[in-house]
Design an enzyme around this catalytic site. Sequence first.
Site, PDB file in Angstrom:
ATOM      1  N   SER A 159       1.012  -1.061   0.269  1.00 25.83           N
ATOM      2  CA  SER A 159       0.151  -0.353   0.461  1.00 25.83           C
ATOM      3  C   SER A 159       0.932   1.442   0.416  1.00 25.83           C
ATOM      4  O   SER A 159       1.466   1.293   0.322  1.00 25.83           O
ATOM      5  CB  SER A 159      -1.276   0.172   1.085  1.00 25.83           C
ATOM      6  OG  SER A 159      -1.590   1.021   1.420  1.00 25.83           O
TER       7      SER A 159
ATOM      8  N   TYR B 295      -1.638  -1.582  10.767  1.00 21.57           N
ATOM      9  CA  TYR B 295      -1.217  -1.351   9.087  1.00 21.57           C
ATOM     10  C   TYR B 295      -0.116  -0.709   8.411  1.00 21.57           C
ATOM     11  O   TYR B 295       0.281  -1.982   7.798  1.00 21.57           O
ATOM     12  CB  TYR B 295      -3.212  -0.050   8.636  1.00 21.57           C
ATOM     13  CG  TYR B 295      -3.361  -0.476   6.858  1.00 21.57           C
ATOM     14  CD1 TYR B 295      -3.643  -1.685   6.413  1.00 21.57           C
ATOM     15  CD2 TYR B 295      -2.488  -0.082   6.528  1.00 21.57           C
ATOM     16  CE1 TYR B 295      -3.727  -2.408   5.502  1.00 21.57           C
ATOM     17  CE2 TYR B 295      -3.120   0.247   5.453  1.00 21.57           C
ATOM     18  CZ  TYR B 295      -3.987  -0.906   4.429  1.00 21.57           C
ATOM     19  OH  TYR B 295      -4.205  -1.810   2.517  1.00 21.57           O
TER      20      TYR B 295
HETATM   21  N1  NAD Z   1      -9.282  -1.032  -0.727  1.00 20.19           N
HETATM   22  C1  NAD Z   1      -7.593   0.246  -0.496  1.00 20.19           C
HETATM   23  O1  NAD Z   1      -8.037   1.780  -0.178  1.00 20.19           O
HETATM   24  C2  NAD Z   1      -6.360  -0.336   0.101  1.00 20.19           C
HETATM   25  C3  NAD Z   1      -5.044   0.115  -0.826  1.00 20.19           C
HETATM   26  C4  NAD Z   1      -3.940  -0.004  -0.921  1.00 20.19           C
HETATM   27  C5  NAD Z   1      -3.327  -1.140  -0.709  1.00 20.19           C
HETATM   28  N2  NAD Z   1      -5.381  -2.831  -0.293  1.00 20.19           N
HETATM   29  C6  NAD Z   1      -4.165  -3.781   0.035  1.00 20.19           C
HETATM   30  O2  NAD Z   1      -5.105  -3.901  -0.962  1.00 20.19           O
HETATM   31  C7  NAD Z   1      -5.453  -5.291  -1.130  1.00 20.19           C
HETATM   32  C8  NAD Z   1      -6.849  -5.898  -0.734  1.00 20.19           C
HETATM   33  O3  NAD Z   1      -7.563  -5.235  -0.388  1.00 20.19           O
HETATM   34  P1  NAD Z   1      -8.714  -5.445  -0.845  1.00 20.19           P
HETATM   35  O4  NAD Z   1      -9.420  -3.540  -0.841  1.00 20.19           O
HETATM   36  O5  NAD Z   1      -9.295  -5.947  -1.907  1.00 20.19           O
HETATM   37  O6  NAD Z   1      -9.293  -5.377   0.434  1.00 20.19           O
HETATM   38  P2  NAD Z   1     -11.046  -6.944   1.218  1.00 20.19           P
HETATM   39  O7  NAD Z   1     -11.363  -6.301   1.676  1.00 20.19           O
HETATM   40  O8  NAD Z   1     -11.706  -6.522  -0.633  1.00 20.19           O
HETATM   41  O9  NAD Z   1     -10.222  -7.824   0.368  1.00 20.19           O
HETATM   42  C9  NAD Z   1      -9.491  -8.769   1.689  1.00 20.19           C
HETATM   43  C10 NAD Z   1      -9.557 -10.147   1.211  1.00 20.19           C
HETATM   44  O10 NAD Z   1      -8.418 -10.742   2.223  1.00 20.19           O
HETATM   45  C11 NAD Z   1      -9.960 -11.779   2.507  1.00 20.19           C
HETATM   46  N3  NAD Z   1      -8.567 -11.804   4.482  1.00 20.19           N
HETATM   47  C12 NAD Z   1      -8.669 -10.971   5.108  1.00 20.19           C
HETATM   48  N4  NAD Z   1      -8.660 -11.643   6.480  1.00 20.19           N
HETATM   49  C13 NAD Z   1      -8.244 -13.302   5.469  1.00 20.19           C
HETATM   50  C14 NAD Z   1      -7.654 -14.149   6.167  1.00 20.19           C
HETATM   51  N5  NAD Z   1      -7.014 -13.935   7.869  1.00 20.19           N
HETATM   52  N6  NAD Z   1      -7.009 -15.760   5.497  1.00 20.19           N
HETATM   53  C15 NAD Z   1      -7.493 -15.087   4.743  1.00 20.19           C
HETATM   54  N7  NAD Z   1      -8.199 -14.596   3.553  1.00 20.19           N
HETATM   55  C16 NAD Z   1      -8.127 -12.959   4.087  1.00 20.19           C
HETATM   56  C17 NAD Z   1     -11.188 -10.851   2.389  1.00 20.19           C
HETATM   57  O11 NAD Z   1     -11.850 -12.000   3.082  1.00 20.19           O
HETATM   58  C18 NAD Z   1     -11.302 -10.238   1.504  1.00 20.19           C
HETATM   59  O12 NAD Z   1     -11.994 -11.423   0.802  1.00 20.19           O
HETATM   60  C19 NAD Z   1      -4.540  -5.857   0.609  1.00 20.19           C
HETATM   61  O13 NAD Z   1      -4.023  -6.338   1.043  1.00 20.19           O
HETATM   62  C20 NAD Z   1      -5.330  -3.964   1.147  1.00 20.19           C
HETATM   63  O14 NAD Z   1      -4.733  -3.744   2.035  1.00 20.19           O
HETATM   64  C21 NAD Z   1      -5.911  -1.643  -0.262  1.00 20.19           C
END
Ligand code: NAD
Length: 309
Positions: A177, A190
């Site tokens: 991120s 985070y």
């Molecule tokens: N959404 C944002 O603004 C953003 C920005 C920068 C980086 N990210 C990163 O991108 C990645 C994906 O984010 P997203 O927005 O698609 O999130 P999301 O919440 O849509 O998806 C995350 C997925 O991870 C799964 N998960 C959570 N805990 C888990 C566990 N213990 N074991 C297995 N699976 C688990 C959830 O069930 C979910 O399906 C993450 O690492 C997030 O930190 C997101």
Amino acid sequence: MHLALEILVCLLQCVWLWLVAILKAVVPASLQPHKDVSGWVVLVTGSGSGLGRLMSLRFAALGCRLVLWDVNESWNQETEKLVQAASSGAKVKAYTVDLSDREQVYAVADKVKQEVGDVDILINNAGIVTGTMFLETPDSMNIKTMDINCNAHFWTVKSFLPAMLKKNRGHVVSIASAAGLFGVSGLSDYCASKFAAVGFDESLRAELVKKGKTGVKTTVVCPFYINTGMFEGAQTRFPAVLKFLDPPYVVDKIVEAVLTDQAMLCIPKSVYMFYFLRGILPISVNQTIGKLVGVSETMDNFVGRSKSQ
Ligand SMILES: NC(=O)c1ccc[n+]([C@@H]2O[C@H](COP(=O)([O-])OP(=O)(O)OC[C@H]3O[C@@H](n4cnc5c(N)ncnc54)[C@H](O)[C@@H]3O)[C@@H](O)[C@H]2O)c1
């Protein structure tokens, strides 16, 4: 004399590599050579929603075999169905796994090796966020955040990298991120976990270079906020300049980065500029710019993902 020659060679190499990097930055990725990944096995963690689901669909469309890992069984099965529906004949298998449990990760990884085979592209994507000020965040969430956002990367890489090294072919992708490059108020654990993921990727890349495994690549992804629901309620002060990103756009960029062996991907491009400024300016100046941009207020109205997708 020997050292002087070494320094000269190093300088020439740096100039050459810099020119190549500039060329790669200006030539549209679509015009750059892409590696052919059809038939490769791609494992996506956190495949049940957001970026994980979209990346699974994209790699299936490229002819890859998909291994889907998520703790949420029904969301993951939904992704499995969507992949099958979108790419007829796609080979896809969903596994329920809690990435915060190291033994479970190793056990399910063994199962994948037996049932599907070696993994060629490992995408460590699953992530969670608590979104509270540090002293209000329970220990259990500090631990869980580090376990899922960082430590799980250790266990999956230990499970799947050895086969990549043997073949000298593979790719490890860390979805970190922009919060892995800059500290943000309300995101302390985070940010710690994402800084760790960025550091892990960089060290892993250094080890691959040291081992001479030029066929195994790594990509670390550092996006700004994305409209997946994970950061529901978070705000930016100047949305016209720094707006929430569209998930399909982010996934396009990630897939392109993997296919063109890009080591680091920041989205939007302004993240590179802020990262550069962070490196050259005093902390007090960076804090003043951060205040203007409203970095410390982005999480004030955060509510996070609702239980349903
Ligand atoms: N959404 C944002 O603004 C953003 C920005 C920068 C980086 N990210 C990163 O991108 C990645 C994906 O984010 P997203 O927005 O698609 O999130 P999301 O919440 O849509 O998806 C995350 C997925 O991870 C799964 N998960 C959570 N805990 C888990 C566990 N213990 N074991 C297995 N699976 C688990 C959830 O069930 C979910 O399906 C993450 O690492 C997030 O930190 C997101």
